[in-house]
Each structure stands twice: as structure tokens, then as C-alpha cells.
Design a protein around this motif. Structure first.
Motif, mmCIF file in Angstrom:
data_model
loop_
_atom_site.group_PDB
_atom_site.id
_atom_site.type_symbol
_atom_site.label_atom_id
_atom_site.label_comp_id
_atom_site.label_asym_id
_atom_site.label_seq_id
_atom_site.Cartn_x
_atom_site.Cartn_y
_atom_site.Cartn_z
ATOM 1 N N VAL A 242 25.712 -10.294 -24.055
ATOM 2 C CA VAL A 242 26.658 -11.541 -23.479
ATOM 3 C C VAL A 242 27.006 -12.822 -23.781
ATOM 4 C CG1 VAL A 242 27.458 -12.147 -20.918
ATOM 5 C CG2 VAL A 242 26.721 -9.880 -20.814
ATOM 6 N N VAL A 243 28.534 -12.808 -24.037
ATOM 7 C CA VAL A 243 28.788 -14.225 -23.982
ATOM 8 C C VAL A 243 29.447 -14.956 -23.404
ATOM 9 C CG1 VAL A 243 29.268 -15.601 -25.948
ATOM 10 C CG2 VAL A 243 28.133 -13.994 -26.419
ATOM 11 N N THR A 244 29.126 -16.138 -22.617
ATOM 12 C CA THR A 244 29.679 -16.617 -21.337
ATOM 13 C C THR A 244 29.643 -17.832 -21.706
ATOM 14 O OG1 THR A 244 30.729 -17.141 -19.255
ATOM 15 C CG2 THR A 244 28.189 -16.241 -20.002
ATOM 16 N N ALA A 245 31.299 -18.984 -20.908
ATOM 17 C CA ALA A 245 31.667 -19.973 -20.788
ATOM 18 C C ALA A 245 31.573 -20.733 -19.903
ATOM 19 C CB ALA A 245 33.057 -20.221 -21.885
ATOM 20 N N ASN A 246 30.947 -19.886 -18.870
ATOM 21 C CA ASN A 246 30.832 -20.333 -17.467
ATOM 22 C C ASN A 246 29.840 -20.860 -16.572
ATOM 23 O OD1 ASN A 246 30.516 -20.188 -14.957
ATOM 24 N ND2 ASN A 246 31.553 -17.387 -14.621
ATOM 25 N N LYS A 247 30.116 -22.123 -16.778
ATOM 26 C CA LYS A 247 28.537 -23.026 -16.549
ATOM 27 C C LYS A 247 28.060 -22.974 -15.052
ATOM 28 C CE LYS A 247 31.610 -25.511 -17.668
ATOM 29 N NZ LYS A 247 33.206 -25.466 -18.094
ATOM 30 N N GLU B 31 26.597 -21.409 -25.211
ATOM 31 C CA GLU B 31 27.208 -21.815 -26.362
ATOM 32 C C GLU B 31 28.307 -23.105 -24.746
ATOM 33 O OE1 GLU B 31 25.999 -25.482 -27.801
ATOM 34 O OE2 GLU B 31 24.710 -24.180 -28.548
ATOM 35 N N ALA B 32 29.286 -22.304 -25.372
ATOM 36 C CA ALA B 32 30.251 -23.192 -25.010
ATOM 37 C C ALA B 32 30.703 -23.324 -23.035
ATOM 38 C CB ALA B 32 31.811 -22.031 -24.832
ATOM 39 N N ALA B 33 29.723 -23.191 -22.561
ATOM 40 C CA ALA B 33 29.262 -23.062 -20.771
ATOM 41 C C ALA B 33 28.969 -25.167 -21.124
ATOM 42 C CB ALA B 33 28.374 -22.971 -20.505
ATOM 43 N N VAL B 34 28.511 -26.064 -21.783
ATOM 44 C CA VAL B 34 28.171 -26.349 -21.976
ATOM 45 C C VAL B 34 28.790 -28.222 -23.151
ATOM 46 C CG1 VAL B 34 25.649 -29.028 -21.774
ATOM 47 C CG2 VAL B 34 25.657 -26.446 -20.912
ATOM 48 N N ALA B 35 29.913 -29.101 -22.253
ATOM 49 C CA ALA B 35 30.298 -29.911 -23.949
ATOM 50 C C ALA B 35 31.097 -29.164 -24.292
ATOM 51 C CB ALA B 35 28.939 -30.943 -24.140
ATOM 52 N N GLY B 36 31.715 -28.433 -24.179
ATOM 53 C CA GLY B 36 32.599 -27.568 -25.222
ATOM 54 C C GLY B 36 32.339 -27.139 -26.755
ATOM 55 N N GLY B 37 32.685 -27.595 -27.409
ATOM 56 C CA GLY B 37 32.472 -27.871 -29.143
ATOM 57 C C GLY B 37 31.023 -28.525 -29.672
ATOM 58 N N SER C 43 34.662 -22.427 -30.604
ATOM 59 C CA SER C 43 34.142 -22.074 -31.618
ATOM 60 C C SER C 43 33.178 -22.274 -30.587
ATOM 61 C CB SER C 43 34.391 -24.094 -31.875
ATOM 62 O OG SER C 43 33.661 -23.876 -32.408
ATOM 63 N N ALA C 44 32.528 -22.869 -29.901
ATOM 64 C CA ALA C 44 31.305 -22.592 -28.660
ATOM 65 C C ALA C 44 30.844 -21.131 -29.112
ATOM 66 C CB ALA C 44 30.846 -23.506 -28.129
ATOM 67 N N VAL C 45 32.056 -20.602 -28.095
ATOM 68 C CA VAL C 45 31.652 -19.066 -28.124
ATOM 69 C C VAL C 45 31.541 -18.050 -29.661
ATOM 70 C CG1 VAL C 45 32.740 -16.842 -27.208
ATOM 71 C CG2 VAL C 45 33.415 -19.198 -25.591
ATOM 72 N N MET C 46 32.778 -18.192 -30.798
ATOM 73 C CA MET C 46 31.767 -18.327 -31.769
ATOM 74 C C MET C 46 30.766 -18.421 -32.060
ATOM 75 S SD MET C 46 34.291 -15.207 -31.589
ATOM 76 C CE MET C 46 34.033 -15.016 -33.899
ATOM 77 N N ALA C 47 30.487 -19.501 -32.089
ATOM 78 C CA ALA C 47 28.600 -19.909 -33.036
ATOM 79 C C ALA C 47 27.564 -18.617 -32.410
ATOM 80 C CB ALA C 47 28.273 -20.666 -32.393
ATOM 81 N N ASP C 48 27.840 -18.337 -30.531
ATOM 82 C CA ASP C 48 27.050 -17.015 -30.446
ATOM 83 C C ASP C 48 27.150 -15.627 -30.644
ATOM 84 O OD1 ASP C 48 25.540 -19.091 -28.010
ATOM 85 O OD2 ASP C 48 27.491 -18.628 -26.584
ATOM 86 N N VAL C 49 28.657 -15.450 -31.205
ATOM 87 C CA VAL C 49 28.892 -13.982 -31.287
ATOM 88 C C VAL C 49 27.834 -14.224 -32.170
ATOM 89 C CG1 VAL C 49 30.692 -12.812 -32.240
ATOM 90 C CG2 VAL C 49 30.474 -13.640 -30.315
ATOM 91 N N GLU D 259 25.479 -22.828 -37.982
ATOM 92 C CA GLU D 259 24.980 -21.725 -36.782
ATOM 93 C C GLU D 259 26.310 -22.159 -35.964
ATOM 94 O OE1 GLU D 259 21.206 -21.605 -35.642
ATOM 95 O OE2 GLU D 259 20.223 -21.547 -37.884
ATOM 96 N N GLY D 260 26.310 -23.836 -35.589
ATOM 97 C CA GLY D 260 27.051 -23.876 -34.546
ATOM 98 C C GLY D 260 28.269 -23.636 -34.952
ATOM 99 N N LEU D 261 29.025 -24.669 -35.671
ATOM 100 C CA LEU D 261 30.118 -24.109 -36.509
ATOM 101 C C LEU D 261 30.003 -23.338 -37.228
ATOM 102 C CD1 LEU D 261 31.164 -27.711 -36.898
ATOM 103 C CD2 LEU D 261 31.235 -27.156 -34.517
ATOM 104 N N ALA D 262 29.643 -21.976 -37.228
ATOM 105 C CA ALA D 262 30.162 -20.437 -37.772
ATOM 106 C C ALA D 262 31.311 -20.189 -37.202
ATOM 107 C CB ALA D 262 28.746 -19.646 -37.330
ATOM 108 N N GLY D 263 31.818 -20.423 -36.432
ATOM 109 C CA GLY D 263 34.068 -19.697 -36.602
ATOM 110 C C GLY D 263 34.126 -20.675 -36.930
ATOM 111 N N ASN D 264 34.263 -21.737 -37.822
ATOM 112 C CA ASN D 264 34.987 -22.390 -38.014
ATOM 113 C C ASN D 264 35.433 -22.243 -39.715
ATOM 114 O OD1 ASN D 264 35.835 -25.655 -35.638
ATOM 115 N ND2 ASN D 264 34.365 -24.105 -35.700
ATOM 116 N N ASP D 265 36.208 -22.705 -40.261
ATOM 117 C CA ASP D 265 36.131 -23.345 -41.486
ATOM 118 C C ASP D 265 36.267 -24.514 -41.597
ATOM 119 O OD1 ASP D 265 37.580 -22.682 -44.256
ATOM 120 O OD2 ASP D 265 39.283 -23.445 -43.654
ATOM 121 N N ILE D 266 35.386 -24.721 -42.315
ATOM 122 C CA ILE D 266 34.988 -26.275 -41.810
ATOM 123 C C ILE D 266 36.534 -27.398 -43.427
ATOM 124 C CG2 ILE D 266 32.667 -27.832 -42.880
ATOM 125 C CD1 ILE D 266 32.628 -26.149 -40.505
#
Lengths: 428, 428
Positions: free
Chosen positions: A102-107, A131-137, A310-316, B146-153
Motif C-alpha cells: 500500500v502507498v498512501t498520501a493520507n496523513k 512519503e506523500a503524507a508529510v510535506a508533499g514533494g 512525485s512523493a507517491v511515485m518515490a514509494d512506488v 530515490e526521493g525524486l525517482a518519479g521525476n525527469d530531473i
């Protein structure tokens, strides 16, 4: 290359659509970075017919997020519904029980039900990441739990609600009252449907509760947070603080003390030349302090489609690479209960009061402060045209108890108009 | 709990001793976070008899780091010797060939031999990690890969040499010349044994080369960096820049352009109100920009025992948890060669010149600028007592080629004393 990693995404608001866009646009990049193709199998949202600006016809549709969460062709359930009860919670629980990651943005979900969810995830040996649950990106959870893994964390703090920081910044730059800027921000759609989540500090406190657990190995304890919103911050205080070299921020602080875990979310003064003091507008900032590393400051967008996706995808991507980390940094069974600190650690305080313009008035105030053991570092009295004089005091470091004693005694001096304002000055 | 993870540490300077201290002091914490006990099997350094302030008698001693690297009781070889040739390189190669994981803080080694080492590590399916090589305690490599793995930098940049930033800050605050502050810093032991590694920008450029490779999936290309140190930055320029609202920083920038990879390490002007502009003293700052996340700013200590050891331990903990990531973010075979951009992307420039105090002088300068296609955004001429007037110009965005044409033409106008100073203004 391994089998594709198949996502099921529940919730197709801006963040959900942001995730869909990244998965599509960066397919080759994501595969190169993770060694696996990342694909979307199925999606779910309340309204199937809504035009979301991207074609979703290639994905299976589920009306019920629980059905989505338990589909055989979903490896990772991405929960972007929100809310600490109802469909979000049910679907996350169902996904974990069905052996999904599970990946969630739900703080709110993590702050309220984090311990139980962590136990479920670990019982099924599955990841629950947020990761997306705290301080967005900002990759703050990764930095804290992995980047500073060699540290005994001593303090975490931050400005973690962009709307509040926007309001406070705008009050200062435009010279407007809290009420005026609140109305403006609400009109611009900057605030949650229930604005109290923002201006009451609740949203930021959810994030603080999560960070505190990760930092100190304690069970997440939202109720242990001393919570105060920004609705009583006045333009007068913003101006007076500026005059003394400070900014007012809605600052979350968590630290271990000899008498328990201190967690507070409250308006504080910080030096205007500090990174936190210089943070303007909707940007977030988190400060991490560890015994080996000293102080690390992370700054970035705390909300919005791209940053949150971006943060969701880091977890994925971490899940795609097989990275597995306990939900709160250490196994949930090892997380300890924390005693909320009864009193806050000593700090200097800012006091603003209206002093009657008569002989001996200031002496009386100084006397009650002295009797309570509160000593004055700096004091300013301003010119005035009516019968009461604005007075600002910055105290030396003192306990909140001593300060409260002094404030109560001031009430009896009969030389003040109205109650004094007292705000903590945080050492940053 | 799995088997203990056994470290062999080569190099027992401040960082090596910092790692020893963390492993000892935080044994329980590290085990809780990684699920494994982390222990030290053996150590190596040049001088066995030196008192390093901690007892090392519990560890096997090797005089030769290659012997240490290949010991049967070492799982992870921690290389803290330094230098891009000699024992560090030999020992890292030997460790990888012997199937050991490697953690290093050696930026020069990675910047010069990174591609070959990555290939070796991947051929043996072993980790080669180096968080400590870039920006000390800041978890920048983890955040980027890792933290920005979903981004084109899109761009990475930063102030990554604390000594240079200390010198520039001290010049400004004390009003001293470069030579004066250099001597002071050298006397205080702030500079490398070969100070050119610091003030020539080489150390920072090693870090930039590594970040560029991680950001853009290109083979690490130290030689492709446009490199200029801080030794020609004058106190006059620092003052003049401040007067126009800027600070001068030794700024590393890497970005993809339509005409190749642009990598430069050079003194630049940045707005004094920006996070980079506000960075004082020996602190480091790295700015990461991605298409989804926007801009993330990371700030922290770039050197020192605790911060560097903290970064080394982050890598060790990741290895303990079984995390495996390609050395430069994607498999080394997929890293592409990059064409160094022949010219830099257009930018505004700062020009400072001494103009002869005679009629028509300014007109001649303005004319050659105009003829080269360089337009003036702001201009200031200062009062003066001698025969030449200090003139500052901030141009609109222009190419370096156009600017060079203008500078060459200015040389022929015969109205300048000495050559103009031209510094890029970086949009941050």
C-alpha cells in the motif's frame, strides 16, 4: 527484467491524475530506475463520468475502492481518497489483508490509525508507505528514516501547512488582518473544505505525529500534541515580532525530553534570518536534527498535483525495487508508548501588552515577572497617543509554568488593558 | 533477526572514527532500524600506534587495505582513505572483485573512475554506495535517486564546498580581500593539504560530476565540467554584487540542454534573498529540480566527523536492509555518453568596469553591448575621486558568446581602465 509492478489507484483528484501522468510519461525512466515496468491495472473514484483531462479508458474501473484494493491484478494499492475513516481506511485494511503493498498520501489515516495499520502490514509482510503524507514533494520520511539512520534523532520541526504559512506571510506583506487574509485565501480555494484542518493546525499536527513516531521510535500519538492554530495571530503581533527580529510561523516541534515526548504545533517566533524565518508563502520546510549529523533543512512544495504525485511515485519505485522497511522505521512491536511531556522545555518568550500610561506601571509588570523567576532579555515601549502604551518584552529562557504564574499575577496588577499575548520563541 | 553485517573500515581519520563511534553507541538503534546487528570486524590505517581517542583493540588490524577489503569476515568494505588512485582505488576494486559490498566517501574516486567501478560492482551484483561523497551529511544522493525517482530531473545545482563558501562569506562580512581570508582559512586548517582542491573548485566539481550522472543517466564526466575557482573573486565584486541585490557563490550547476549536458562550477551571482543567497559559512546546499516536484532545497553540514559518518552509516544501513540500487541510479550499461554543451544556456550577466571619466565614454560601452545584441537591464555609475568611474551593469538574458563579443569590442573602445569583470547570474 522482473514482472511488471501493477498499480490500483483509488482516488482520481489532482494527485491521482498526477500519478497517472507520471506512470505514463516516464515509463522508460521508471523501468530503468527500478528494473521493472510499472503499470496501472485499475482505478477507482466516486464519479466515473467526470472529465479528468487524461484518457483513463485503458484501465479497469471499480466503483468500490475495496474491490479495487483486492483485485488479483493489483500488486500495489495506491490510496488517494483521504480521510481517516470510511472508504480510505476500509480499502487500505482490505488491501493489506489481501497481501497487497500500500502507498498512501493520507496523513490523517496514519496519524490516527497508524499503529494498527502498521501491525497489519507487518503481519502480512507488506509495505505501507506514505512519503506523500508529510510535506508533499519533500522526501522527508526517506531522509529521516534512511538518510539519518545512523543518528539518534534529537528534534524534528517544521512548517508543514502551506496555507497557514501563506496566510501569515500575506498578513505581513500586505498589512492585512487574519480575518481579511483568511477570507481571501478561502475565496482562492487555498483552504480545505473544513478550513479548521488548515488554520486550526490539525493537518500539520497529523504530519508532526507521524514524524515524531518515525524520529523517536514511539507509537504515533496525535492526541499527545499540544495544538494551537493561527486564528489568534494578529497583525500587531506580526509587526511587533518583525520589529524585534522575528517571524511568526505555525511551527511543529517534536523532541524527546527527560520527562516524556514533547509534541507541539503552535504559532512560534523564529529569528527572521533563519531558514524557517525566511520561508515565505506556501512552501514547506522540515528541520531534522541528529546527534551525528547536526541539522539538516529540507525545503520544497508541500502540496499540489506534481509534488504529491512525485512523493507517491518515490514509494512506488521503492516497492518496485523490493525495498522493505518497517512502517514507522522500526518493527511496530518495538515502538514504545510515549508519555506526553507535561510541560514544554524552557524557552524564551515574546510578550506583548498594553500598559496603562501611569507612573509605576512598568515597575509592577517587571516585579511580577521577577517574582515568578522570569527575567527580561529585551524590552521596548512604543510612543502612543491614547492612554495605554504598547510594550514588548523578550524574556530569557523560562518555563511555561513560570510564565503562566507571571501572566496570572499580571492580571492582578491592574495596569494592563486586556490580556498580554505570549508566544514561544523557538531556537532554530 | 538475520546474521550480523560485518564491516571492514579502511582509513581511521575523523570520519572513520566517527563511523566506529556510531556503530558502538547506536548498536541497538541500528539493529532495530535494519533488522540486523552491525559490527566491525577489522580496521586498517597507516599508523597503528596513533591514539585516536577510542579503543580499537576489539577489531582485527590490517596494515594493507587490500587485505582488509578481501577478508572472509568482512561483508562491507568501508573506504575512507581518499584519493582517486593508489590504495583507495586498489582496495575498492579488490573488495568488489571479492564480492564485498562497498561504501565510500571518496568523491574523486567516483568522479574519475565511477563508470568502471559501477561496471565492476554490477558484474558482481554488489552495492557501491557513496552518500558521504556529496555534500557530507545531507542525504542528497538518496533524495535525488530515490526521493525524486518519479521525476525527469531538469537541473541540479549547489554550493558544495564549505571552505569556499566560508571564504566568500568571510570576505563579505569582514571586508577582507581573498588573499587575506585565504591565509586565515589555511591557518585555521579549513583547507585541504592542496588548497587548489577547494578554492580551485575541483572538490566541488567532483561532487557535481557525480550528481549530474545520477540526475541525467549519463556517464560521469568530470572532464566535461567548465571549471573556475574563487581565487579571482574580489572584495569589490562582492560589495558591488551586494549593492545590486546579489551574493557571489561558487555554484555548481548541471542541466540538460538541447545541445548537450551543461556542467559548470564557477562563481555566480544569486539573489541575496534566495536560499542559496542566504547560505553563509561552511554549510552546504543542494537544489534539485524535477518536472513533477518542482524545486527541492537541501541544506546541511557538508563535512566533519559526525555529518560524514552519518552519511556513511546511511549507506551501511541500506545495505543491511538488503536495498540494492544501481551505482549511478540506472544500470551502468544504460548510462549514456554525454556531449558537453559547447556554450552555456543564456543568462543575465553582471559586469563591473572602470570607465574613464570623459564625455561619451558610457555611450561607447552601451554601443558595443547593443551591437553584440546584449541589452542592459540595470546600470549604476558610482561617485568617484580619481579619473575612472566604477560602473555596474546587469544585462538581460544573453548568450555567453554574445557577451564575449561585447567584451572583446569593449577592449577596443579605449574608455576602460583594465578588463571588465563578467559573472553569470544564475536563476535560482
Amino acid at each position: 527484467m522482473s514482472e511488471p509492478l501493477r498499480l490500483g489507484i483509488a482516488g482520481l483528484g489532482t494527485v491521482g491524475i498526477g500519478v497517472v501522468k507520471i506512470v505514463r510519461q516516464h515509463a522508460a525512466l521508471l523501468a530503468a530506475r527500478t528494473g521493472r515496468e510499472i503499470v496501472i491495472s485499475a482505478i477507482s473514484a466516486r464519479d466515473k463520468s467526470k472529465d479528468r483531462g487524461v484518457s483513463l479508458s485503458g484501465y479497469s474501473w471499480e466503483n468500490d475502492p475495496v474491490s479495487l484494493a483486492t483485485r488479483a491484478d493489483v500488486d500495489v494499492f495506491v490510496e488517494l481518497i483521504g480521510g481517516d475513516e470510511g472508504p480510505a481506511k476500509n480499502a487500505v485494511e482490505a488491501a493489506l489483508a489481501a497481501g497487497k503493498e500500500v502507498v498512501t498520501a493520507n496523513k490523517a489515516l496514519l496519524a490516527i490509525h497508524g499503529q494498527a495499520l502498521a501491525e497489519t502490514a507487518e503481519a502480512h509482510d507488506r509495505a505501507l508507505r506514505y512519503e506523500a503524507a508529510v510535506a508533499g514533494g519533500i522526501p522527508v520520511i526517506k531522509s529521516l528514516t534512511e538518510g539519518l539512520a545512523g543518528n539518534d534523532i534529537t528534534r524534528v520541526m517544521g512548517v508543514m501547512n502551506g496555507s497557514c504559512n501563506y496566510i501569515l506571510t500575506r498578513m505581513e506583506t500586505a498589512g492585512l488582518s487574519y480575518q481579511e487574509v483568511f477570507a481571501e485565501a478561502d475565496g482562492l480555494g487555498y483552504l480545505e473544505a473544513d478550513p479548521q484542518l488548515d488554520v486550526g493546525g490539525i493537518d500539520a499536527a497529523h504530519k508532526l505525529a507521524i514524524l515524531a513516531s518515525l524520529a523517536f521510535g514511539t507509537r504515533v500519538d496525535f492526541d499527545g500534541i499540544t495544538l494551537e492554530g493561527i486564528d489568534r495571530v494578529s497583525i500587531e503581533d506580526i509587526r511587533a515580532a518583525a520589529d524585534m527580529g522575528y517571524k511568526i510561523k505555525l511551527l511543529g516541534v517534536a523532541q524527546k525530553t527527560g520527562r516524556g515526548l514533547e509534541q507541539r504545533m503552535q504559532p512560534c517566533l523564529v529569528p527572521d534570518s533563519s531558514p524557517l524565518g525566511q520561508l515565505e508563502g506556501g512552501t514547506n520546510m522540515v528541520v531534522l536534527e541528529g546527534d551525528a549529523v547536526g541539522q539538516i533543512v529540507l525545503r520544497g512544495p508541500g502540496a499540489g498535483e506534481g509534488p504529491t504525485a512525485s512523493a507517491v511515485m518515490a514509494d512506488v519505485c521503492d516497492i518496485a525495487k523490493g525495498m522493505r522497511t518497517p512502517v514507522f522505521g522500526i518493527p511496530s512491536a518495538q515502538l514504545t508508548g510515549s508519555t506526553p511531556a507535561r510541560t514544554q522545555l524552557p524557552a524564551p518568550y515574546y510578550l506583548r501588552m498594553s500598559l496603562d500610561d501611569k507612573p509605576g506601571a512598568l515597575a509592577k509588570v517587571a516585579k511580577v515577572l521577577g517574582e515568578a523567576g522570569v527575567s527580561i532579555d529585551r524590552m521596548r515601549q512604543y510612543g502612543h497617543e491614547d492612554t495605554s502604551a504598547p510594550v514588548l518584552i523578550v524574556t530569557h529562557k523560562t518555563t511555561r509554568d513560570a510564565l503562566d504564574t507571571a501572566l496570572a499575577a499580571m492580571d492582578g496588577t491592574d495596569v494592563l488593558s486586556g490580556a498580554p499575548v505570549a508566544l514561544r520563541i523557538e531556537a532554530v
